[in-house]
Enzyme design. Structure first.
Site, PDB file in Angstrom:
ATOM      1  N   VAL A 257       9.687  31.353   8.166  1.00 48.34           N
ATOM      2  CA  VAL A 257      10.580  32.502   8.352  1.00 48.34           C
ATOM      3  C   VAL A 257      10.911  32.957   6.935  1.00 48.34           C
ATOM      4  O   VAL A 257      11.710  32.341   6.249  1.00 48.34           O
ATOM      5  CB  VAL A 257      11.854  32.101   9.115  1.00 48.34           C
ATOM      6  CG1 VAL A 257      12.834  33.260   9.151  1.00 48.34           C
ATOM      7  CG2 VAL A 257      11.501  31.652  10.522  1.00 48.34           C
ATOM      8  N   PRO A 258      10.267  34.025   6.495  1.00 45.97           N
ATOM      9  CA  PRO A 258      10.163  34.296   5.061  1.00 45.97           C
ATOM     10  C   PRO A 258      11.412  34.924   4.457  1.00 45.97           C
ATOM     11  O   PRO A 258      11.412  36.091   4.090  1.00 45.97           O
ATOM     12  CB  PRO A 258       8.975  35.243   4.976  1.00 45.97           C
ATOM     13  CG  PRO A 258       9.006  35.986   6.274  1.00 45.97           C
ATOM     14  CD  PRO A 258       9.564  35.047   7.299  1.00 45.97           C
ATOM     15  N   CYS A 259      12.440  34.125   4.340  1.00 46.26           N
ATOM     16  CA  CYS A 259      13.655  34.650   3.739  1.00 46.26           C
ATOM     17  C   CYS A 259      13.424  34.960   2.265  1.00 46.26           C
ATOM     18  O   CYS A 259      14.192  35.711   1.670  1.00 46.26           O
ATOM     19  CB  CYS A 259      14.804  33.666   3.903  1.00 46.26           C
ATOM     20  SG  CYS A 259      14.430  32.010   3.375  1.00 46.26           S
ATOM     21  N   HIS A 260      12.360  34.428   1.702  1.00 47.95           N
ATOM     22  CA  HIS A 260      12.095  34.716   0.281  1.00 47.95           C
ATOM     23  C   HIS A 260      11.610  36.143   0.079  1.00 47.95           C
ATOM     24  O   HIS A 260      11.547  36.615  -1.036  1.00 47.95           O
ATOM     25  CB  HIS A 260      11.068  33.726  -0.264  1.00 47.95           C
ATOM     26  CG  HIS A 260       9.749  33.765   0.453  1.00 47.95           C
ATOM     27  ND1 HIS A 260       9.520  33.120   1.652  1.00 47.95           N
ATOM     28  CD2 HIS A 260       8.589  34.399   0.154  1.00 47.95           C
ATOM     29  CE1 HIS A 260       8.268  33.336   2.041  1.00 47.95           C
ATOM     30  NE2 HIS A 260       7.682  34.113   1.155  1.00 47.95           N
TER      31      HIS A 260
END
Lengths: 178, 178
Positions: free
Chosen positions: A140-143
């Site tokens: 879950v690409p919070c970056h």
DNA sequence: CCATCGATGTCCGAAAACCGCGAGCGCGCA
DNA sequence: TGCGCGCTCGCGGTTTTCGGACATCGATGG
């Protein structure tokens, strides 16, 4: 709570540190974080599943997930796209996390843009909070969420890793489209 | 919380109102209250097992428990003694509830006496709270706890029922020892 | 004799604090 | 004037904290 969920735990090295991977027996990813922050991760699990609500049994490559993570780091970025994630969290958080998964690899989006996409344009800062509460790093690409002016702002795993991940994604994408 | 406990629910009439009985599939009693207070009982279940943590399937005389309750009301008071109870609750509450089950039928005990028996002589008022939080009325005999001066003080099901139950127990006991 | 008070564990509601933001403003500097 | 930097403040969901209520009772002081 009476019952206990039995999860599987594995670890693997990456160019930017060792990763902890928590999966359930149905092959769903439940949590991912850096070994360095395993304590924090366990605390999050306690929050979501209760103090005695879960147990972690060591396993090797559960559900093929460890291998998938390694594949992502080796350059096949889309490996993590199809991967099935299962988490708890408040409705708001789930909305945010769902929106994150729609950000294509290599792209970045601002916090306010995410807020807009989930239909709460004013809940900008709350999006930041939800980002920080994301149990499943990388996948879950919070970056991929950055400040409105392009600055990296913050990242639970450390700004350095955020920068590396974005570089990794843009680098590989550039190479493949060339 | 991921899974859902499936309990069985039944009801039965008594001389002092209709009773709701919640059991699990292993024959353990999980909750008992008056139909009149079913809402409160469900709230307690939510507190203990989580909002979506349980489900109630109608059943007839699950585990023989309904019949056992009827037997108690018909005069065989010791019917409920052997009956297996399974509940959640804080350590303190569990201590209190365990102490309650040791009060012999027909006897009464003061709140402070209960406090003494669980080793916390000062937690007198807290015993009152724990009494009120008892999920399993009658079987865990909170009605056998009275004020130090013999007054009935309070009862979740209403003082009237408390009085009736104590009368019932002393009446039948008198008859059987005569 | 009666009123008051303190100790005790738990739940609940209200209120406040916490932030991985961002827009707006004032200010300093060419 | 025009630009950029940094401070301040409002935003809103979640977590934390705090105070009060309560199925009591014994001690104290009037």
């Amino acid at each position: 709570m009476a019952e206990t969920l039995r999860f599987l735990i594995d670890k693997t090295d990456t160019p930017i540190g060792e990763l902890v991977i928590i999966a359930d027996r149905d092959g769903h990813l439940r949590a991912v974080d850096w070994t360095e922050h395993e304590g924090r991760m366990r605390q999050l699990l306690r929050l979501h599943y209760g103090a005695g609500g879960f147990e972690l049994d060591p396993a090797r490559n559960p559900g093929g997930l460890t291998e998938t993570m390694r594949t992502y780091f080796s350059g096949r970025l889309d490996a993590i796209d199809a991967l099935s994630v299962r988490t708890e969290g408040t409705p708001f958080q789930r909305d945010v996390w769902a929106a994150l998964r729609d950000i294509p690899c290599g792209a970045t989006v601002s916090y306010s843009e995410v807020a807009k996409r989930i239909g709460r344009p004013a809940a900008v800062r709350a999006v930041g909070m939800a980002n920080g509460a994301n149990p499943v790093g990388i996948v879950v690409p919070c970056h991929r969420v950055v400040g409105a002016n392009g600055s990296l702002t913050g990242y639970g795993g450390g700004i350095e890793r955020k920068r590396w991940l974005l570089d990794h994604e843009s680098r590989v994408r550039r190479a493949s489209t060339a």
